[in-house]
Design a protein around this motif. Structure first.
Motif, mmCIF file in Angstrom:
data_model
loop_
_atom_site.group_PDB
_atom_site.id
_atom_site.type_symbol
_atom_site.label_atom_id
_atom_site.label_comp_id
_atom_site.label_asym_id
_atom_site.label_seq_id
_atom_site.Cartn_x
_atom_site.Cartn_y
_atom_site.Cartn_z
ATOM 1 N N GLU A 1 0.826 -1.209 0.000
ATOM 2 C CA GLU A 1 0.000 0.000 0.000
ATOM 3 C C GLU A 1 0.859 1.258 0.000
ATOM 4 O O GLU A 1 0.528 2.252 -0.656
ATOM 5 N N ARG A 2 1.965 1.234 0.723
ATOM 6 C CA ARG A 2 2.835 2.425 0.779
ATOM 7 C C ARG A 2 3.559 2.656 -0.537
ATOM 8 O O ARG A 2 3.859 3.793 -0.892
ATOM 9 N N ASN A 3 3.871 1.602 -1.256
ATOM 10 C CA ASN A 3 4.721 1.718 -2.447
ATOM 11 C C ASN A 3 3.993 1.381 -3.750
ATOM 12 O O ASN A 3 4.633 1.276 -4.794
#
Length: 654
Positions: free
Chosen positions: A251-253
């Protein structure tokens, strides 16, 4: 994939099906007007070529073309009506069978069945050869990787190599590597995340962390079970598995973790020491996965063969990591030994504390400066990491032989030993007392013989005589004390000492003796330093002691030059050094660098009882003068000065 039959246009084959039905129902028939090129045929497809006169051009290259086709297809000769045997135009030795032109359909079908079996055998043979070649390449690659892993000693570089090779073998887009942490009793406690690589996201920051050594994570699960874990889609795990995927990274990347292969790295003792985690096996290893859509299209599951290969690599990696850690333990042990050895040296002579470390720092710094761009003949010379370690150890241990030198000589601070100077001071005190007593006796005689009047007249003369004797003795003693101080450079004429030594006095027993003995004058008239010839030879013997001691150590191949490098640090290029008085040809470049560093530190080190510290510029002037006299290497000294290697001591707080 249906078999392929290639025949000339117009050749009647309708009733020749190998299975007795329509030919087109069983095989694909391709009509041609000329022989096909071998490269145009599918090597994985059973192919039969019906060769008749219309496909032979009659040129000299017919046989070569048919021979090339026979490598990938079965060749069936087709005769003209009435021909019972192949004509001379057909390459008989290349045919799998021959069909007479007027053969019955059943005969044709039988012969074609045999040809297709031959074609299928060719395909199987090529597949076997390809598989064998692939296995050979895999084994060769694993052998090459194993050899590379076995030679890498740096743990971080080793981990980088393990993960990159595992990703390459498996065509994995990304990967991570964990190592097992243990407590003081050697019990496994956690997995430490040590390394990550990602083809799609190459600039990911690395932050180490630990995960529990249990089944809550896929890495922990593989470590606890000691078995590979293969996941086709990380977002659709089976309901009965204990581990879960943390989607936080994705989700972050904006990444999509799909297929995974998690392999425990086990030693020959079946002990798990780490885990290799591979993510997203790709059809094309050079394709990035910027979006989930691309991931869905390009990512495939890890197959059985990939698991086998990575598992084999993981076993090699475990041994390499274990060896690397063992090597680090040995290095720490040896570092401890070297530290203790240096401490032993400097404990015998506290005034030189830190000298060995500073010489090592300066010599390694000079080697690094030469590596960056040396002067004259040293331009282009490079030193490996192992060679720099070798230089460092030689610098740290270059004076270890001082343990074989008598301590009183080693720590001698003045030209005379303290006890010898005390003897001289006591002698002068005795002479002062004796002179005082003589004056008092003379005063008594004057008083008794001449009366008070005569005594008063002589009193001033007696006091002057007393003061003169005291002043003479004090002047003599101060001259001796001054001459007792060592000098860095040759200086002093010693005429006054010679005059003092020529004077005599009566000892307690009435024996006439010189004011200074021959040995006392010999020591006091040392023109440079504080050692006489015998003491200097004894001090110089420390180099030989060092070499003999270092020779006893079973050095590794990378460090075997340590004894020789240390042996020559007091040799001079003009052959006027010690202990062997060898010339430039016998002095390695590493030793030449150490000589410069050793002299510089000896000159500039903090004040010692037997010498004052010289300013840096004055020390460099002395080094330059020795280089001009042919004692030191001028090119290395120039690098030492221009690279300001001496500033390393201030940076290190030495």
């Amino acid at each position: 994939m249906r078999p392929l039959l290639i025949a000339a246009t117009g050749l009647a084959l309708d009733a020749a099906s190998p299975r007795g039905g329509r030919l087109e129902d069983d095989v694909e028939v391709r009509r041609v007007d000329a022989l096909p090129a071998p490269a145009s045929l599918d090597a994985e497809r059973a192919t039969v070529i019906v060769l008749d006169r219309t496909l032979l051009g009659g040129g000299g290259d017919d046989r070569a073309r048919v021979a090339a086709l026979a490598e990938v297809a079965a060749i069936v000769g087709w005769g003209a009506p009435g021909e019972r045997e192949p004509s001379a135009k057909l390459p008989v030795d290349l045919l799998s069978s021959f069909v007479p032109g007027d053969a019955a359909p059943a005969t044709i079908a039988t012969l074609l069945r045999g040809a297709f079996r031959h074609a299928a055998a060719l395909v199987a043979e090529r597949a076997a050869q390809s598989a064998e070649q692939e296995r050979y390449q895999e084994l060769s690659e694993l052998t090459r990787v194993g050899a590379a892993l076995s030679t890498e000693r740096n743990l971080f570089a080793l981990l980088e190599m393990i993960l990159s090779q595992a990703r390459r073998i498996a065509s994995a887009d990304a990967g991570a590597l964990y190592l097992v942490e243990k407590d003081e009793d050697g019990r496994p406690t956690a997995l430490r995340f040590k390394l990550t690589q990602n083809f799609t996201l190459p600039n990911l920051p690395l932050t180490e962390f630990t995960v529990p050594l249990d089944s809550s994570s896929v890495a922990g699960y593989a470590a606890v079970r000691g078995e590979p874990v293969v996941i086709a889609d990380s977002y659709h795990l089976p309901a009965n598995v204990e581990y879960k995927l943390n989607r936080g990274f994705d989700e972050r990347n904006n990444y999509r973790t799909k297929s995974q292969l998690v392999i425990p790295m086990k030693t020959h003792r079946d002990e798990v020491i780490g885990v290799v985690q591979l993510i997203n096996r790709k059809r094309d290893p050079d394709v990035a996965l910027p979006t989930p859509e691309v991931t869905e299209r390009e990512v495939i599951p890890f197959d059985v063969r990939t698991v086998e290969l990575v598992n084999a690599l993981a076993s090699q990696a475990a041994v390499a990591i274990e060896n690397s850690r063992l090597y680090e333990d040995i290095e720490r042990l040896f570092e401890g030994f070297v530290t203790a050895a240096v401490y032993a040296i400097e404990s015998r002579d506290p005034s030189t504390f830190g000298h060995s470390g500073r010489v090592a720092t300066l010599t390694v710094g000079l080697a690094e400066a030469v590596d960056r761009g040396g002067e004259g003949p040293y331009r282009g010379i490079n030193f490996t990491r192992e060679q720099l370690r070798e230089i460092r150890y030689a610098g740290l241990l270059h004076d270890f032989g001082k343990v074989g030198v008598r301590e009183q000589v080693l720590v001698k601070q003045k030209k005379l030993y303290p006890a010898n100077l005390d003897v001289i001071r006591n002698r002068f005190a005795y002479l002062q007392q004796r002179a005082e007593l003589e004056v008092e006796r003379e005063a008594v005689r004057v008083l008794l013989d001449g009366g008070p009047e005569r005594y008063e007249a002589m009193k001033a003369e007696l006091e002057q005589r007393r003061a003169q004797t005291r002043a003479d003795l004090e002047r003599y003693l101060q001259a001796i004390v001054k001459a007792n101080e060592p000098t860095v450079l040759p200086e002093g004429s010693f005429e006054e000492l010679t005059r003092i030594g020529q004077q005599v006095f009566l000892d307690f027993d009435g024996t006439e003796k010189p004011l200074l003995s021959g040995d006392e004058i010999r020591f006091l008239t040392i023109r440079k330093g504080n050692l006489d010839e015998g003491e200097r030879k004894e001090i110089e013997s420390h180099v030989t002691h060092t070499f003999r001691f270092l020779e006893q150590i079973p050095w590794t191949r990378e460090l075997k030059g340590v004894p020789e490098i240390a042996y020559g640090h007091h040799e001079k290029l003009n052959g006027r050094g010690y202990p062997r008085a060898v010339g430039a040809d016998a002095i390695p470049v590493q030793t030449r660098m150490m000589t410069i560093s050793d002299i510089f530190d000896a000159l500039t080190a903090s004040d010692r009882p037997y010498k004052r510290a010289l300013p840096k510029d004055r020390a460099l002037d002395i080094l330059s003068a020795e280089a001009k006299e042919g004692m030191l290497d001028p090119h290395l000294l120039q690098t030492f000065i221009s690279a300001r290697v001496f500033e390393l001591l201030a940076q290190a707080g030495a």
